[in-house]
Design a protein around this motif. Structure first.
Motif, PDB file in Angstrom:
ATOM      1  N   VAL A 142       0.858  -1.189   0.000  1.00  0.00           N
ATOM      2  CA  VAL A 142       0.000   0.000   0.000  1.00  0.00           C
ATOM      3  C   VAL A 142       0.895   1.241   0.000  1.00  0.00           C
ATOM      4  CG1 VAL A 142      -1.752   1.312   1.253  1.00  0.00           C
ATOM      5  CG2 VAL A 142      -1.845  -1.197   1.214  1.00  0.00           C
ATOM      6  N   TYR A 143       0.572   2.160  -0.912  1.00  0.00           N
ATOM      7  CA  TYR A 143       1.347   3.390  -1.052  1.00  0.00           C
ATOM      8  C   TYR A 143       0.406   4.586  -0.967  1.00  0.00           C
ATOM      9  CZ  TYR A 143       4.717   0.088  -2.876  1.00  0.00           C
ATOM     10  OH  TYR A 143       5.559  -0.984  -3.022  1.00  0.00           O
ATOM     11  N   HIS A 144       0.795   5.565  -0.177  1.00  0.00           N
ATOM     12  CA  HIS A 144       0.066   6.831  -0.110  1.00  0.00           C
ATOM     13  C   HIS A 144       0.830   7.806  -0.998  1.00  0.00           C
ATOM     14  CE1 HIS A 144      -2.662   5.873   3.282  1.00  0.00           C
ATOM     15  NE2 HIS A 144      -1.757   4.936   3.460  1.00  0.00           N
ATOM     16  N   VAL A 145       0.149   8.324  -1.995  1.00  0.00           N
ATOM     17  CA  VAL A 145       0.802   9.152  -2.999  1.00  0.00           C
ATOM     18  C   VAL A 145       0.170  10.539  -2.980  1.00  0.00           C
ATOM     19  CG1 VAL A 145       1.402   9.337  -5.436  1.00  0.00           C
ATOM     20  CG2 VAL A 145       1.204   7.076  -4.376  1.00  0.00           C
ATOM     21  N   VAL A 146       1.015  11.555  -2.971  1.00  0.00           N
ATOM     22  CA  VAL A 146       0.566  12.943  -2.977  1.00  0.00           C
ATOM     23  C   VAL A 146       1.041  13.585  -4.271  1.00  0.00           C
ATOM     24  CG1 VAL A 146       0.668  15.165  -1.789  1.00  0.00           C
ATOM     25  CG2 VAL A 146       0.726  13.040  -0.455  1.00  0.00           C
ATOM     26  N   PHE A 147       0.121  14.231  -4.950  1.00  0.00           N
ATOM     27  CA  PHE A 147       0.397  14.909  -6.209  1.00  0.00           C
ATOM     28  C   PHE A 147       0.319  16.412  -5.994  1.00  0.00           C
ATOM     29  CE2 PHE A 147      -1.548  10.807  -7.013  1.00  0.00           C
ATOM     30  CZ  PHE A 147      -0.678  10.243  -7.940  1.00  0.00           C
ATOM     31  N   PRO A 148       0.952  17.216  -6.855  1.00  0.00           N
ATOM     32  CA  PRO A 148       0.908  18.670  -6.670  1.00  0.00           C
ATOM     33  C   PRO A 148      -0.477  19.277  -6.841  1.00  0.00           C
ATOM     34  CG  PRO A 148       2.616  18.062  -8.259  1.00  0.00           C
ATOM     35  CD  PRO A 148       1.853  16.819  -7.931  1.00  0.00           C
ATOM     36  N   SER A 149      -1.373  18.596  -7.557  1.00  0.00           N
ATOM     37  CA  SER A 149      -2.707  19.152  -7.780  1.00  0.00           C
ATOM     38  C   SER A 149      -3.636  18.036  -8.244  1.00  0.00           C
ATOM     39  CB  SER A 149      -2.668  20.251  -8.846  1.00  0.00           C
ATOM     40  OG  SER A 149      -2.355  19.684 -10.114  1.00  0.00           O
ATOM     41  N   GLU A 150      -4.931  18.344  -8.308  1.00  0.00           N
ATOM     42  CA  GLU A 150      -5.906  17.360  -8.779  1.00  0.00           C
ATOM     43  C   GLU A 150      -5.687  16.989 -10.250  1.00  0.00           C
ATOM     44  OE1 GLU A 150     -10.716  16.506  -8.673  1.00  0.00           O
ATOM     45  OE2 GLU A 150      -9.969  18.524  -8.220  1.00  0.00           O
ATOM     46  N   PRO A 151      -5.438  17.951 -11.150  1.00  0.00           N
ATOM     47  CA  PRO A 151      -5.173  17.550 -12.538  1.00  0.00           C
ATOM     48  C   PRO A 151      -3.930  16.661 -12.683  1.00  0.00           C
ATOM     49  CG  PRO A 151      -5.717  19.883 -12.451  1.00  0.00           C
ATOM     50  CD  PRO A 151      -5.551  19.413 -11.025  1.00  0.00           C
ATOM     51  N   VAL A 152      -2.886  16.942 -11.914  1.00  0.00           N
ATOM     52  CA  VAL A 152      -1.695  16.094 -11.974  1.00  0.00           C
ATOM     53  C   VAL A 152      -2.031  14.710 -11.418  1.00  0.00           C
ATOM     54  CG1 VAL A 152       0.687  15.773 -11.182  1.00  0.00           C
ATOM     55  CG2 VAL A 152      -0.091  18.043 -11.898  1.00  0.00           C
ATOM     56  N   ARG A 153      -2.871  14.651 -10.376  1.00  0.00           N
ATOM     57  CA  ARG A 153      -3.292  13.351  -9.839  1.00  0.00           C
ATOM     58  C   ARG A 153      -4.024  12.549 -10.899  1.00  0.00           C
ATOM     59  NH1 ARG A 153      -7.749  11.248  -9.637  1.00  0.00           N
ATOM     60  NH2 ARG A 153      -8.803  13.176  -9.156  1.00  0.00           N
ATOM     61  N   ALA A 163      -3.759   9.848  -3.642  1.00  0.00           N
ATOM     62  CA  ALA A 163      -4.322   8.555  -4.024  1.00  0.00           C
ATOM     63  C   ALA A 163      -3.691   7.484  -3.145  1.00  0.00           C
ATOM     64  CB  ALA A 163      -4.047   8.246  -5.490  1.00  0.00           C
ATOM     65  N   ILE A 164      -4.449   6.439  -2.907  1.00  0.00           N
ATOM     66  CA  ILE A 164      -3.904   5.251  -2.262  1.00  0.00           C
ATOM     67  C   ILE A 164      -3.752   4.219  -3.369  1.00  0.00           C
ATOM     68  CG2 ILE A 164      -4.284   3.408  -0.597  1.00  0.00           C
ATOM     69  CD1 ILE A 164      -5.949   5.435   1.044  1.00  0.00           C
ATOM     70  N   ILE A 165      -2.533   3.760  -3.541  1.00  0.00           N
ATOM     71  CA  ILE A 165      -2.255   2.792  -4.593  1.00  0.00           C
ATOM     72  C   ILE A 165      -1.841   1.483  -3.919  1.00  0.00           C
ATOM     73  CG2 ILE A 165      -0.763   2.237  -6.563  1.00  0.00           C
ATOM     74  CD1 ILE A 165      -0.626   5.248  -7.136  1.00  0.00           C
ATOM     75  N   THR A 166      -2.517   0.424  -4.301  1.00  0.00           N
ATOM     76  CA  THR A 166      -2.272  -0.884  -3.708  1.00  0.00           C
ATOM     77  C   THR A 166      -1.827  -1.848  -4.805  1.00  0.00           C
ATOM     78  OG1 THR A 166      -4.014  -0.461  -2.091  1.00  0.00           O
ATOM     79  CG2 THR A 166      -3.271  -2.739  -2.306  1.00  0.00           C
ATOM     80  N   GLU A 167      -0.762  -2.577  -4.542  1.00  0.00           N
ATOM     81  CA  GLU A 167      -0.330  -3.619  -5.475  1.00  0.00           C
ATOM     82  C   GLU A 167      -0.527  -4.979  -4.810  1.00  0.00           C
ATOM     83  OE1 GLU A 167       3.789  -3.347  -6.554  1.00  0.00           O
ATOM     84  OE2 GLU A 167       4.495  -3.542  -4.515  1.00  0.00           O
ATOM     85  N   ARG A 168      -1.008  -5.907  -5.612  1.00  0.00           N
ATOM     86  CA  ARG A 168      -1.226  -7.278  -5.145  1.00  0.00           C
ATOM     87  C   ARG A 168      -0.664  -8.215  -6.189  1.00  0.00           C
ATOM     88  NH1 ARG A 168      -5.863  -4.536  -3.717  1.00  0.00           N
ATOM     89  NH2 ARG A 168      -6.405  -4.621  -1.522  1.00  0.00           N
TER      90      ARG A 168
END
Length: 182
Positions: free
Chosen positions: A135-146, A173-178
């Protein structure tokens, strides 16, 4: 607290000190303090031992495949191609082609989504914090970049040996890899 230090200067150092003092309008002691502070902050580059990041930046830029881009340009591009009705379909199509190309490249280069996220973080698109269990918590500079980078991540990791789930927020975003369930 200040400390007095005596140094011996050669002709080149003396000329440099006098020139910098005249150009900055500060005394020689202030020039020496600033120069020493600058040298300490940039020691690796000044001594020819570039940091890992500096070496990676050099490799990226020298290949001609990447460019430095001010973050405001990225925002301006995204504002230009996205309006109230969503992104321009021709832009999405072009961006998807780039993402799909990277999927082939990333399949040979990365084994985990976390590695891709670290790479994109290094490139300046996002900041990432790894939790347990993929599980990764990802922060982007803005909503369009997200939006833009989430789409890129989803498509560019399609050939990795993992499944990716992206839960978007506003600029996070929360990004999960399985492991792939095939």
């Amino acid at each position: 607290m200040t400390r007095r230090v005596t140094v011996s200067l050669d002709d080149d150092s003396t000329t440099a000190l006098e020139t910098l003092s005249a150009e900055t309008g500060t005394g020689q002691s202030e020039v020496m303090r600033r120069a020493l502070t600058f040298y300490a902050a940039n020691f690796e580059a000044a001594t020819g031992r570039p940091s890992d990041n500096l070496e990676q930046y050099y490799q990226m830029l020298s290949s001609g495949e990447h460019v430095l881009l001010d973050i405001d340009f990225l925002h301006a591009f995204l504002e230009h191609v996205c309006d109230g009705d969503g992104p321009d379909p021709s832009f999405v199509e072009a961006a998807d082609r780039v993402s799909d190309y990277h999927a082939r490249e990333y399949a040979d280069r990365f084994d985990e989504v976390g590695d891709v996220l670290e790479w994109l973080s290094f490139c300046g698109f996002l900041a990432v914090r790894h939790e347990d269990n993929g599980v990764y918590h990802v922060v982007f500079p803005s909503e369009p970049v997200r939006w833009f980078m989430s789409r890129f991540i989803e498509r560019s990791t399609a050939d990795l040996p993992v499944d990716v789930e992206i839960e978007p927020g506003v600029s996070k975003a929360i990004i999960t890899e399985r492991p792939t369930t095939e």
